[in-house]
Scaffold this active site. Structure first.
Site: not given
Ligand SMILES: [Zn+2]
Length: 688
Positions: A480-481, A484, A487
């Site tokens: 998940h991290e 990010h 991105h």
């Molecule tokens: Zn998040």
């Protein structure tokens, strides 16, 4: 927003203004003489922050004054770009300070935070409420069609204009006083609401027969509700939790009544029919109708599964009490207890069986492998680059031969680190003007600045004889991290405030959540989840158990989340001022959607902090919204029969590269070729 950069020109001006040797020693007052201009962590000391903050605010104020006092007519270059690139020193010191205050905290850092927070808040207000600055921005905005701007420039202009307007810059003179009064009262009410919840939560503690205590903090309360076999005791503790702030000393009901009405009034002054319309105007969802559509698409399937779950627990309860099922009713305080018993019986994962396959290094390599297969990125550890803590590992990220960013990964708990997991930036990707004295529309006059990204987690530390072994949730957290981080790393934008993760709240979790799908896909697990001792890939049987555990209990979890999301929307779509009794309001609206009495909204109104204090007012839907997007996005890959489909990866990469330079929903449609459908989410939750 966290962006940092130092410029030769600014540094020279600044050094000329330095009064003494002490300033000369402050690393914030000179260029970082480091590879990739990484912050010079080794030289930064706590005493350097405050002078840098003060000087940074002073510089930005001088830059704003220069824009406002410019005798030339307002142009995109002398107003919008000058504003966009103002405050560089302040951004730089803020990024370093606030990132490190989360993971390298100390009493000194806390003292600085306390000192600087009100100063920054005043500094921000001075800019947001600067009427002369807004007048110039508006003048540029009003002639936007004739300026020859490219789409990204147009979006930047619209963003700054809109930010000011949303802050009240356009409010007619005769309503300004009331507008400011509303802001002050709303701020005061939200603060009091939060204090009441905190006090009511802390006021309760119950001694249990075995000598331990149960409190109303979620990490204590929930396990208690899941494991306490004494039904009467469960009922008592459940009421203590759910009756918080509904009356008495910490009563929040009147605050909600006032708050909801004041927010409506403020939205009306800003030209919106409801508070939700105002909030959503700045999000992907855009309108309350779109939010209701999204929530309603999941509601009935979720409720149906919740009812099936209820019937199972109802039978268990009846059998425990040795009475016929028809003679009694499962109560909300029974739910978690029977759900947990059923889970342990049917779906429990044996931690000792799972963890050996999810060694931290394997999971990290797995995330890197997915990024490599999708986007061709490579990650090389660099032990020679500056670092803020010996535990933080640093990776150089390359696309082919080209370095596109630096990634810090800081995995284990330490006393100075707060709990949880997050991604942040020491510097966001953007293009920097070669000459800040002469800002132009020509992108050739700018050079690319690579991002410096940080991922922070709190995973179990390795020991002498065992590496750090993660459970499955933690593995998903890492992916998940890392999503990010991608991105931020893949960003290919010009202007800092539109770059990377600077996207609307109901979009920012898409790049992160979508990565979790690769983490949990059996084919991908086989590639990265290898036993840390034998190297054997994870057995199919264990994958099957992990999958079953993931869908268990989704009826309840989804229903209580949706109920809270709908309640949030119901409050903030009122169009007329009215007296609100939150308990009656909640009751009426929960009945309207057909919520079963065994389940209540995830938060009852008097302690629903998200929608009263923490910025999720008319925003609690985001969790469901983003889940629909991430499931639908991954489904494109799954449907194609190739989880690393190059054509789709290229399109998704474009979405990640574009930041907020294009309307994110258009980016999504360009990737997917159609509007998102809730089908994939329902399938993932086992609700189809
Ligand atoms: Zn998040």
């Amino acid at each position: 927003m966290k962006r940092t950069l130092i410029l030769a020109a600014a540094a020279i001006v600044l050094l000329a203004g330095c009064k003494n040797k002490k300033d000369m020693d402050n690393p914030f007052f000179s260029e970082w003489n480091t590879p990739y201009e990484i912050p010079d962590f080794g030289r930064i000391k706590t005493e350097h922050y405050m002078p840098a903050f003060r000087e940074g605010m002073k510089q930005q104020q001088a830059e704003i004054d220069a824009i406002v006092n410019n005798p030339e007519a307002p142009t995109f270059e002398n107003t919008i770009l000058a504003f966009e690139y103002s405050g560089q020193l302040l951004n730089e010191v803020s990024a370093v300070f606030f990132n490190l205050s989360e993971c390298e905290n100390s009493p000194e850092m806390e003292a600085i935070e306390e000192e600087v927070t009100p100063l920054l808040s005043k500094h921000g207000d001075d800019i947001a409420l600067n009427a002369a600055l807004f007048a110039r921005i508006k003048a540029v905005y009003d002639q936007r069609e004739s300026l020859g701007l490219n789409p990204e420039q147009m979006r930047l202009l619209e963003k700054h204009y809109k930010d000011f307007v949303r802050g009240g810059a356009n409010v007619p003179a005769d309503q300004q006083e009331r507008f400011r009064e509303l802001n002050t009262r709303i701020a005061d009410l939200t603060m009091r609401f939060a204090q009441n919840v905190l006090k009511a939560t802390n006021a309760y503690s119950k001694e249990l027969p075995d000598g331990t205590k149960v409190t109303l903090d979620m990490p204590t309360w929930e396990p208690f509700m899941q494991t306490c076999p004494d039904r009467a005791l469960r009922e008592e503790v459940w009421h203590a939790f759910t009756d918080r702030c509904k009356e008495g000393e910490f009563d929040n009901t009147k605050i909600i009544d006032t708050l909801v009405n004041l927010r409506l009034e403020r939205a009306n002054i800003l030209g919106f029919p409801t508070h939700a319309d105002w909030v959503l105007d700045d999000c992907l969802a855009k309108t309350p109708a779109a939010v209701y559509d999204c929530l309603n698409a999941i509601w009935n399937p979720a409720l149906k599964v919740a009812k099936q779950e209820r019937d199972i627990y109802q039978k268990m309860l009846a059998s425990d009490l040795r009475v016929p099922t028809s003679d009694l009713r499962l109560q909300p305080w029974d739910w978690r207890y029977y759900a947990e018993r059923y889970r342990v019986e049917k779906y429990a994962l044996d931690d000792a069986e799972v963890r050996p396959y999810f060694c931290l290094d394997s999971v990290r390599e797995g995330a890197f492998m997915v990024a490599n297969r999708l986007y061709g990125l490579t990650f090389t550890e660099r032990t020679d680059l500056p670092t803020y803590d010996p535990e933080a590992r640093c990776f150089e990220v390359k696309d082919g031969e080209q370095t596109i960013g630096i990634l810090y990964m800081d995995f284990h708990p330490r006393a100075s680190k707060r709990s949880g997991a997050w991604m942040t930036e020491f510097r966001g990707q953007h293009r920097q003007p070669l000459n800040t004295e002469h800002l132009t529309l020509n992108t050739e006059d700018y050079e690319n600045v690579i991002p410096i990204i940080q991922v922070v987690c709190n995973f179990t530390k390795p020991t002498e004889d065992k590496p750090s072994l993660l459970n499955f949730d933690e593995s998903e957290t890492l992916f998940h991290e890392f999503g990010h981080a991608l991105h931020g790393l893949l960003s290919k934008c010009t202007y800092p405030s539109l770059a990377g993760t600077n996207v609307p709240r109901d979009f920012v979790e898409l790049p992160s959540q979508v990565m979790e799908n690769w983490c949990r896909h059996p084919q991908v697990m086989k590639l990265y989840a290898h036993h840390y001792q034998t190297g054997a890939p994870i057995p199919d049987e264990l994958i099957r158990k992990i999958e079953a555990a993931a869908t268990y209990g989704q009826g309840f979890a989804t229903t209580e989340l949706l109920a809270a999301s709908l309640l949030d929307m119901d409050y903030y779509t009122i169009t007329e001022k009215q007296h609100i009794d939150p308990l009656a309001f909640e009751e009426e609206h929960m009945q309207k959607i057909g919520l079963i009495p065994e389940i209540i909204s995830r938060y009852r109104s008097p302690y629903f902090q998200h929608i009263c204090t923490t910025g999720y007012d008319a925003g609690y839907y985001s969790y469901t919204w983003t889940a629909i997007l991430d499931a639908d996005a991954f489904d494109a890959f799954a449907e194609s029969g190739d989880l690393f489909n190059p054509e789709l990866a290229k399109k998704f990469r474009h979405l990640l590269e574009s930041g907020n330079t294009v309307e994110p929903m258009d980016l999504y449609r360009a990737f997917r070729g159609k509007d998102p459908s809730p089908k994939a989410l329902l399938k993932r939750k086992g609700m189809l």
